[in-house]
Design a protein around this motif. Structure first.
Motif: not given
Length: 78
Positions: A31-35, A37-44, A62-66
């Motif tokens: 949930e923290a990662y998706i938040t 990612l959706r906020g425009g700050a995806p980790p490298a 995996d599907e959703v994050i891809a």
């Protein structure tokens, strides 16, 4: 379901249809990662989550994050 352009107030597991598995990805980490990612700050770099009891089903996460990474044009994979 929200109309286009509106904020969806449902929990992430409902928005994306995440199910709980016997052993799956740590729910808080996902949930923290998706938040972020959706906020425009995806980790490298590659995505990685701890495997825990009663975590989110791995394949669906995996599907959703891809898909989300593709939508924001972020390299890497789940």
């Amino acid at each position: 379901m929200s109309a286009p352009g509106e904020e969806d107030d449902r929990p992430l597991y409902e928005q994306f249809g995440f199910r709980i598995a016997r052993r799956g990805y740590d729910r808080d980490q996902v949930e923290a990662y998706i938040t972020r990612l959706r906020g425009g700050a995806p980790p490298a770099g590659p995505v990685g989550f701890d495997l825990v009891r009663r975590g989110y089903e791995r394949g669906r996460v995996d599907e959703v994050i891809a898909r989300l990474r593709h939508e924001v044009g972020s390299p890497g994979q789940a």
